[in-house]
Every structure is written in structure tokens, then in C-alpha cells.
Design a protein around this motif. Structure first.
Motif, PDB file in Angstrom:
ATOM      1  N   UNK A 220       0.834  -1.211   0.000  1.00 36.31           N
ATOM      2  CA  UNK A 220       0.000   0.000   0.000  1.00 36.31           C
ATOM      3  C   UNK A 220       0.866   1.257   0.000  1.00 36.31           C
ATOM      4  N   UNK A 221       1.961   1.239   0.756  1.00 46.19           N
ATOM      5  CA  UNK A 221       2.865   2.377   0.761  1.00 46.19           C
ATOM      6  C   UNK A 221       3.370   2.674  -0.644  1.00 46.19           C
ATOM      7  N   UNK A 222       3.741   1.650  -1.375  1.00 46.04           N
ATOM      8  CA  UNK A 222       4.240   1.832  -2.743  1.00 46.04           C
ATOM      9  C   UNK A 222       3.155   2.431  -3.632  1.00 46.04           C
ATOM     10  N   UNK A 223       1.921   1.940  -3.495  1.00 50.64           N
ATOM     11  CA  UNK A 223       0.824   2.515  -4.296  1.00 50.64           C
ATOM     12  C   UNK A 223       0.517   3.949  -3.882  1.00 50.64           C
ATOM     13  N   UNK A 224       0.618   4.221  -2.591  1.00 47.77           N
ATOM     14  CA  UNK A 224       0.323   5.580  -2.116  1.00 47.77           C
ATOM     15  C   UNK A 224       1.319   6.589  -2.662  1.00 47.77           C
ATOM     16  N   UNK A 225       2.579   6.151  -2.837  1.00 48.65           N
ATOM     17  CA  UNK A 225       3.634   7.062  -3.292  1.00 48.65           C
ATOM     18  C   UNK A 225       3.900   6.872  -4.784  1.00 48.65           C
ATOM     19  N   UNK A 226       2.821   6.880  -5.539  1.00 52.82           N
ATOM     20  CA  UNK A 226       2.912   6.772  -6.994  1.00 52.82           C
ATOM     21  C   UNK A 226       3.374   8.101  -7.581  1.00 52.82           C
ATOM     22  N   UNK A 227       3.946   8.057  -8.781  1.00 57.92           N
ATOM     23  CA  UNK A 227       4.309   9.299  -9.462  1.00 57.92           C
ATOM     24  C   UNK A 227       3.092  10.221  -9.532  1.00 57.92           C
ATOM     25  N   UNK A 228       3.242  11.521  -9.336  1.00 56.81           N
ATOM     26  CA  UNK A 228       4.488  12.287  -9.237  1.00 56.81           C
ATOM     27  C   UNK A 228       5.042  12.430  -7.816  1.00 56.81           C
ATOM     28  N   UNK A 229       4.485  11.711  -6.846  1.00 57.33           N
ATOM     29  CA  UNK A 229       5.003  11.803  -5.481  1.00 57.33           C
ATOM     30  C   UNK A 229       6.401  11.194  -5.388  1.00 57.33           C
ATOM     31  N   UNK A 230       7.177  11.607  -4.390  1.00 58.78           N
ATOM     32  CA  UNK A 230       8.447  10.923  -4.119  1.00 58.78           C
ATOM     33  C   UNK A 230       8.156   9.465  -3.763  1.00 58.78           C
ATOM     34  N   UNK A 231       8.694   8.556  -4.548  1.00 55.38           N
ATOM     35  CA  UNK A 231       8.323   7.148  -4.410  1.00 55.38           C
ATOM     36  C   UNK A 231       8.890   6.518  -3.145  1.00 55.38           C
ATOM     37  N   UNK A 232       8.264   5.413  -2.728  1.00 49.53           N
ATOM     38  CA  UNK A 232       8.841   4.590  -1.674  1.00 49.53           C
ATOM     39  C   UNK A 232      10.220   4.119  -2.127  1.00 49.53           C
ATOM     40  N   UNK A 233      11.145   4.020  -1.185  1.00 51.54           N
ATOM     41  CA  UNK A 233      12.500   3.647  -1.592  1.00 51.54           C
ATOM     42  C   UNK A 233      13.178   2.794  -0.529  1.00 51.54           C
ATOM     43  N   UNK A 234      14.253   2.147  -0.963  1.00 54.17           N
ATOM     44  CA  UNK A 234      15.103   1.364  -0.088  1.00 54.17           C
ATOM     45  C   UNK A 234      16.504   1.408  -0.685  1.00 54.17           C
ATOM     46  N   UNK A 235      17.461   0.741  -0.040  1.00 52.28           N
ATOM     47  CA  UNK A 235      18.840   0.698  -0.535  1.00 52.28           C
ATOM     48  C   UNK A 235      19.258  -0.751  -0.751  1.00 52.28           C
ATOM     49  N   UNK A 236      19.967  -0.957  -1.865  1.00 48.97           N
ATOM     50  CA  UNK A 236      20.504  -2.282  -2.154  1.00 48.97           C
ATOM     51  C   UNK A 236      21.984  -2.138  -2.483  1.00 48.97           C
ATOM     52  N   UNK A 237      22.813  -2.698  -1.600  1.00 44.07           N
ATOM     53  CA  UNK A 237      24.265  -2.616  -1.763  1.00 44.07           C
ATOM     54  C   UNK A 237      24.727  -1.181  -2.001  1.00 44.07           C
ATOM     55  N   UNK A 238      24.141  -0.279  -1.194  1.00 44.53           N
ATOM     56  CA  UNK A 238      24.536   1.120  -1.202  1.00 44.53           C
ATOM     57  C   UNK A 238      23.845   1.985  -2.231  1.00 44.53           C
ATOM     58  N   UNK A 239      23.068   1.397  -3.133  1.00 45.91           N
ATOM     59  CA  UNK A 239      22.367   2.172  -4.154  1.00 45.91           C
ATOM     60  C   UNK A 239      20.908   2.370  -3.758  1.00 45.91           C
ATOM     61  N   UNK A 240      20.466   3.606  -3.830  1.00 45.46           N
ATOM     62  CA  UNK A 240      19.061   3.897  -3.539  1.00 45.46           C
ATOM     63  C   UNK A 240      18.211   3.467  -4.723  1.00 45.46           C
TER      64      UNK A 240
END
Length: 313
Positions: A220-240
Motif C-alpha cells: 500500500x505504501x508503494x501505491x500511495x507514493x505513486x508518481x508524481x510523489x516521491x516514491x517509496x524507496x530502499x537501498x541495495x548494496x549502497x544504491x538507492x
């Protein structure tokens, strides 16, 4: 009636559009200066531009001032209308018109008082959001309700789609509220403030995924932060990486929250939930991620065979 309007961004723009198409006379528009704040530079239809295009007097202000109170007093509007005015209006201002001040708030008050109510309603798992017209009082979004309309939140709803749904309600809700005040047919209903929920302004930190959440909540968080909002994010091996689309897995997956696990149904399973170690809960299947170069990638292509963890930094 003579109307003074307070508003900003697309919400204020839609409200002014509705007033311009109504029988009412807009004698003053009060709006904020342009901002580069991340949540104020999107949905940025210009209230100032629309007012000036129609020859309406514009007062720019970050917050109320004695000069603004004096100007509104001099114009003596019958009613004030506010939508997405970003600071509190004092009683010496909202109490000037003989019919008071009508505020439009995009939630079903008293739920989701405060900021970004559409986003928070979807994140929280609410079944509906909507639009409320209420009389302004001394507190934020607590005045008596004049008109309320609901919008269903479905499994396909996004923050963006719900914003459009609530914006589409502005003309009818505003017309009914103003008619009720002018013709004396309004029956304001006091809010049950024991049911009030009050949400803060969103910041970048609020879009960072916590993999201890259940998979359904993260989806739901991912759907709530759909474009043009700042999207949900995480980091993988130092890359956002930004999380663009996802769904809840069919199977239960166990282990440590944030673990990049295995392919399912064309996406990559991420272990989720604070009790993931029990192996009783679904994972989150990431379908599309966006890298910092702005390119959308299939999650299975980005992660390859799996392994590693999604983290907070």
C-alpha cells in the motif's frame, strides 16, 4: 455572494475554477508564493496565475499578517473559502465574513486531520477517503461539517488516482456548502473529536521502507507514493532504488526482513514482516524498481538470482 478565497497548488486552483464557474463573485484570492519544497512543487497548478488571468486581486502571503486582515476586512466578503492553505488562519481573519469560512479538506473528517490525508489514508489501510467541507474554527480541521462525500479505496487505488477522485468532488461539495449557508438550509454537524486522527507533514524519511512491516502494508505504501510523489524507496548494496510496483506473494516466505530471496510470478520476493522468522507470512514481490538514473527496470533483471538485503542506507 462575495467570496474571498485562500488556496494553493492544484487543490486551490480547482477550487478557484469552481468559484469562477459559479454565480458567486470572487473579490480576493490569497495564495502562497511558489515553493521548491518537494511536496509543494508537484500538483503545482498556479492559483495566482488563474486569478490574475481573470482580473482578480491577489494577495501573496506565507502566513496571515495584519495587512491581510485589514484587506479582507475592507473588502467585507460574505464568505471565505479555503483549500490547501498551508498555515493556520486566526479567528480575527476567518471570523470576518458573515457566513464564516468554509474549508475543504480531502478526507472524511474527523479522520485524517492534518497533512497529506489522501496518502496517509491509503497507507493506513482505510476503506474510504473523500472530501469534507466544514466551517473553520480555532483548531486545525475541527470545525462543524457542512458537506461530506466519500471515495472508495480499492486494491488498485494509488495516491495519484485518489487525489484526482477527490479533486473531482470539489465543484459539487463547494456548491452545496455555499448554497446551504446562503439559503439558510445548512445544518452543520459537530465533529466527534474523540474519533480524530491527526497526521503530520510528510518528509523524505517517511518514504523509506521498513521491511519489518507486513508485505500488504508495504504494498500500500508503494501505491500511495505513486508518481508524481516521491516514491517509496530502499537501498541495495549502497544504491538507492525506488519501488514502483509490487504485489503480495502467493506463498509464505521466512527469514530476515529485507532479504532479496527468489523469483515468483515474474517478480522478486523480498522477505517482509517482523515475524518473518516464523515463516507464516507472505513476502513482497517487487515487479518494477527505478534506479537513480531514472530508468525503470524489472526487479528480476535488477536483482538477478537474488541474495543480499534491502536496507535503510
Amino acid at each position: 455572494m462575495r467570496v474571498a478565497m485562500f488556496g494553493y497548488q492544484t487543490w486551490g486552483h480547482r477550487t478557484l475554477e469552481a468559484l469562477l464557474k459559479s454565480r458567486h463573485e470572487v473579490c480576493l484570492v490569497v495564495t502562497h508564493p511558489t515553493s521548491d519544497h518537494v511536496y509543494e512543487s508537484i500538483w503545482a497548478d498556479s492559483v495566482e496565475g488563474l486569478a490574475r488571468d481573470h482580473g482578480i486581486e491577489v494577495f501573496l502571503a506565507k502566513r496571515p499578517s495584519p495587512e491581510l486582515v485589514d484587506r479582507v476586512s475592507a473588502l467585507a466578503p460574505d464568505v471565505m473559502v479555503a483549500n490547501n492553505w498551508r498555515t493556520k488562519l486566526p479567528k480575527e481573519l476567518f471570523g470576518i465574513p458573515r457566513f464564516g469560512t468554509v474549508n475543504l479538506h480531502d478526507s472524511l473528517l474527523p479522520k485524517f486531520t492534518g497533512f497529506s490525508p489522501v496518502i496517509w489514508s491509503l497507507i493506513s489501510g482505510a476503506s474510504h477517503t473523500g472530501l469534507t467541507a466544514h466551517l473553520m474554527d480555532d483548531e486545525l480541521d475541527t470545525g462543524a461539517i457542512l458537506v461530506q462525500r466519500a471515495v472508495e479505496i480499492t486494491p488498485a487505488s494509488t495516491g495519484t488516482s485518489l487525489v484526482f477522485d477527490t479533486l473531482d468532488l470539489v465543484p459539487e461539495v463547494l456548491e452545496e456548502a455555499l448554497d446551504g449557508l446562503e439559503y439558510g438550509t445548512a445544518s452543520p454537524v459537530a465533529q466527534d473529536l474523540a474519533q480524530r486522527t491527526f497526521f503530520h507533514k510528510r518528509s523524505d524519511r517517511d518514504s523509506l521502507v521498513d521491511w519489518n512491516w507486513p508485505a500488504a502494508d508495504i504494498e500500500r505504501l508503494i501505491r500511495a507514493l505513486s508518481d508524481p510523489y516521491p516514491n517509496a524507496y530502499s537501498y541495495f548494496r549502497g544504491e538507492r532504488i525506488r519501488l514502483i510496483s509490487a504485489h503480495v506473494s502467493r506463498c509464505a516466505y521466512g527469514g530476515t526482513p529485507g532479504r532479496v530471496f527468489i523469483e515468483e510470478d515474474g517478480g522478486m520476493v523480498i522477505v517482509a514482516g517482523s515475524d518473518a522468522y516464523r515463516g507464516r507470512s507472505p513476502g513482497l514481490v517487487l515487479d518494477v524498481v527505478r534506479t537513480d538514473d531514472g530508468v525503470d527496470r524489472r526487479a528480476v533483471d535488477y536483482f538477478g538470482r537474488g541474495g543480499g538485503y534491502l536496507t535503510s542506507d
